[in-house]
Design a protein around this motif. Structure first.
Motif, PDB file in Angstrom:
ATOM      1  N   GLY A 109       2.968  12.780 -71.095  1.00  0.00           N
ATOM      2  CA  GLY A 109       1.826  13.481 -70.511  1.00  0.00           C
ATOM      3  C   GLY A 109       0.745  13.772 -71.544  1.00  0.00           C
ATOM      4  O   GLY A 109      -0.449  13.597 -71.276  1.00  0.00           O
ATOM      5  N   LEU A 110       1.147  14.200 -72.730  1.00  0.00           N
ATOM      6  CA  LEU A 110       0.168  14.476 -73.788  1.00  0.00           C
ATOM      7  C   LEU A 110      -0.548  13.208 -74.235  1.00  0.00           C
ATOM      8  O   LEU A 110      -1.747  13.236 -74.521  1.00  0.00           O
ATOM      9  N   LEU A 111       0.177  12.097 -74.303  1.00  0.00           N
ATOM     10  CA  LEU A 111      -0.467  10.834 -74.669  1.00  0.00           C
ATOM     11  C   LEU A 111      -1.487  10.414 -73.610  1.00  0.00           C
ATOM     12  O   LEU A 111      -2.574   9.923 -73.945  1.00  0.00           O
ATOM     13  N   LEU A 112      -1.157  10.624 -72.355  1.00  0.00           N
ATOM     14  CA  LEU A 112      -2.094  10.306 -71.276  1.00  0.00           C
ATOM     15  C   LEU A 112      -3.338  11.192 -71.366  1.00  0.00           C
ATOM     16  O   LEU A 112      -4.470  10.703 -71.264  1.00  0.00           O
ATOM     17  N   VAL A 113      -3.135  12.478 -71.561  1.00  0.00           N
ATOM     18  CA  VAL A 113      -4.264  13.403 -71.685  1.00  0.00           C
ATOM     19  C   VAL A 113      -5.107  13.048 -72.909  1.00  0.00           C
ATOM     20  O   VAL A 113      -6.343  13.103 -72.861  1.00  0.00           O
ATOM     21  N   PHE A 130      -3.870  22.612 -76.300  1.00  0.00           N
ATOM     22  CA  PHE A 130      -3.420  21.219 -76.390  1.00  0.00           C
ATOM     23  C   PHE A 130      -2.682  20.985 -77.705  1.00  0.00           C
ATOM     24  O   PHE A 130      -1.619  20.371 -77.737  1.00  0.00           O
ATOM     25  N   MET A 131      -3.236  21.510 -78.782  1.00  0.00           N
ATOM     26  CA  MET A 131      -2.590  21.361 -80.087  1.00  0.00           C
ATOM     27  C   MET A 131      -1.285  22.140 -80.147  1.00  0.00           C
ATOM     28  O   MET A 131      -0.332  21.712 -80.800  1.00  0.00           O
ATOM     29  N   SER A 132      -1.230  23.274 -79.474  1.00  0.00           N
ATOM     30  CA  SER A 132       0.021  24.038 -79.429  1.00  0.00           C
ATOM     31  C   SER A 132       1.106  23.252 -78.709  1.00  0.00           C
ATOM     32  O   SER A 132       2.267  23.265 -79.127  1.00  0.00           O
ATOM     33  N   LEU A 133       0.737  22.565 -77.639  1.00  0.00           N
ATOM     34  CA  LEU A 133       1.714  21.720 -76.945  1.00  0.00           C
ATOM     35  C   LEU A 133       2.214  20.590 -77.839  1.00  0.00           C
ATOM     36  O   LEU A 133       3.397  20.265 -77.846  1.00  0.00           O
ATOM     37  N   TRP A 134       1.301  19.991 -78.612  1.00  0.00           N
ATOM     38  CA  TRP A 134       1.715  18.949 -79.549  1.00  0.00           C
ATOM     39  C   TRP A 134       2.690  19.505 -80.577  1.00  0.00           C
ATOM     40  O   TRP A 134       3.671  18.866 -80.937  1.00  0.00           O
ATOM     41  N   GLY A 135       2.412  20.705 -81.078  1.00  0.00           N
ATOM     42  CA  GLY A 135       3.314  21.319 -82.051  1.00  0.00           C
ATOM     43  C   GLY A 135       4.680  21.595 -81.453  1.00  0.00           C
ATOM     44  O   GLY A 135       5.712  21.371 -82.094  1.00  0.00           O
ATOM     45  N   SER A 138     -14.868  24.154 -75.087  1.00  0.00           N
ATOM     46  CA  SER A 138     -13.473  24.227 -74.626  1.00  0.00           C
ATOM     47  C   SER A 138     -12.521  24.463 -75.797  1.00  0.00           C
ATOM     48  O   SER A 138     -11.533  23.761 -75.966  1.00  0.00           O
ATOM     49  N   VAL A 139     -12.819  25.489 -76.587  1.00  0.00           N
ATOM     50  CA  VAL A 139     -12.038  25.803 -77.784  1.00  0.00           C
ATOM     51  C   VAL A 139     -10.603  26.159 -77.412  1.00  0.00           C
ATOM     52  O   VAL A 139      -9.647  25.650 -78.006  1.00  0.00           O
ATOM     53  N   TYR A 140     -10.423  27.028 -76.432  1.00  0.00           N
ATOM     54  CA  TYR A 140      -9.082  27.474 -76.069  1.00  0.00           C
ATOM     55  C   TYR A 140      -8.248  26.342 -75.478  1.00  0.00           C
ATOM     56  O   TYR A 140      -7.036  26.287 -75.693  1.00  0.00           O
ATOM     57  N   SER A 141      -8.878  25.467 -74.754  1.00  0.00           N
ATOM     58  CA  SER A 141      -8.150  24.309 -74.206  1.00  0.00           C
ATOM     59  C   SER A 141      -7.668  23.404 -75.329  1.00  0.00           C
ATOM     60  O   SER A 141      -6.533  22.912 -75.294  1.00  0.00           O
ATOM     61  N   ILE A 142      -8.504  23.189 -76.319  1.00  0.00           N
ATOM     62  CA  ILE A 142      -8.119  22.342 -77.458  1.00  0.00           C
ATOM     63  C   ILE A 142      -7.002  23.003 -78.251  1.00  0.00           C
ATOM     64  O   ILE A 142      -6.029  22.343 -78.647  1.00  0.00           O
TER      65      ILE A 142
END
Length: 186
Positions: free
Chosen positions: A74-78, A95-100, A88-92
């Motif tokens: 899902g992260l690769l697709l996004v 997103f990085m938190s999900l990657w971590g 969109s600072v909080y979204s980014i």
């Protein structure tokens, strides 16, 4: 069978280090936000490692691998589809938190599976780090010739084959034994 997953962990880290921080950090938010982005990545990774440590006693590694597989795809697709704006600072950061968090899953599970199935643990960990470095090199050097789409496909394909290999290894190491024949079974 774990070789592709070991290489994948390096590939996944490389895409975050190179493409994600460039696209979302430098290009979208500016150079000054890179530190905050990486802090979200690292803090989320640490928090997930602590959660995994508590849950690992109750759940088998296959549960973490399959959930990590779904989240990573899902992260690769996004990563390929999403084009964030500068507001969109909080979204980014999310997103990085999900990657971590997903990186913590892969780091802990691949190394844990490898160490538990190896007879000599130190060489196994060294092999893991070498394969991880190979994955980093593949993504960094592929940036010379490949676009983001091809790198995402390369990483996603490596993940799919690695998870299939792991599942084959898991099934062959833990065969299901049939239950006793019941009376009146035909």
């Amino acid at each position: 069978m774990l070789g592709l997953l070991m290489v994948f962990t390096g590939m996944q880290q490389a895409i975050v280090i190179s493409d994600v921080t460039k696209m979302y950090g430098t290009d979208t938010l500016g150079l000054g936000m890179i530190g905050y982005i990486m802090m979200c990545y690292g803090t989320s990774q640490l928090a997930m490692l602590l959660v995994i440590e508590k849950l690992q006693k109750r759940l088998k590694p296959v549960v973490f691998v399959l959930k990590g597989f779904l989240v990573t795809q899902g992260l690769l697709l996004v990563l390929y589809i999403w084009e964030p704006r500068s507001d969109s600072v909080y979204s980014i950061l999310g997103f990085m938190s999900l990657w971590g968090a997903v990186d913590a899953v892969w780091q802990s599970q691949v190394q844990g599976i490898l160490v538990s199935s190896a007879t000599r643990k130190e060489p196994a960990v060294i092999c893991y780090r070498v394969c991880q470095g190979l994955g980093l090199c593949i993504v960094f050097f592929s940036a010379i010739a490949l676009s983001l789409l091809y790198k995402v496909c390369l990483i996603g394909g490596t993940l799919v084959l690695g998870v299939i290999g792991y599942l084959v290894m898991e099934v062959s190491n833990n065969p299901v034994t049939p239950q006793e024949n019941r009376a009146f079974d035909v």
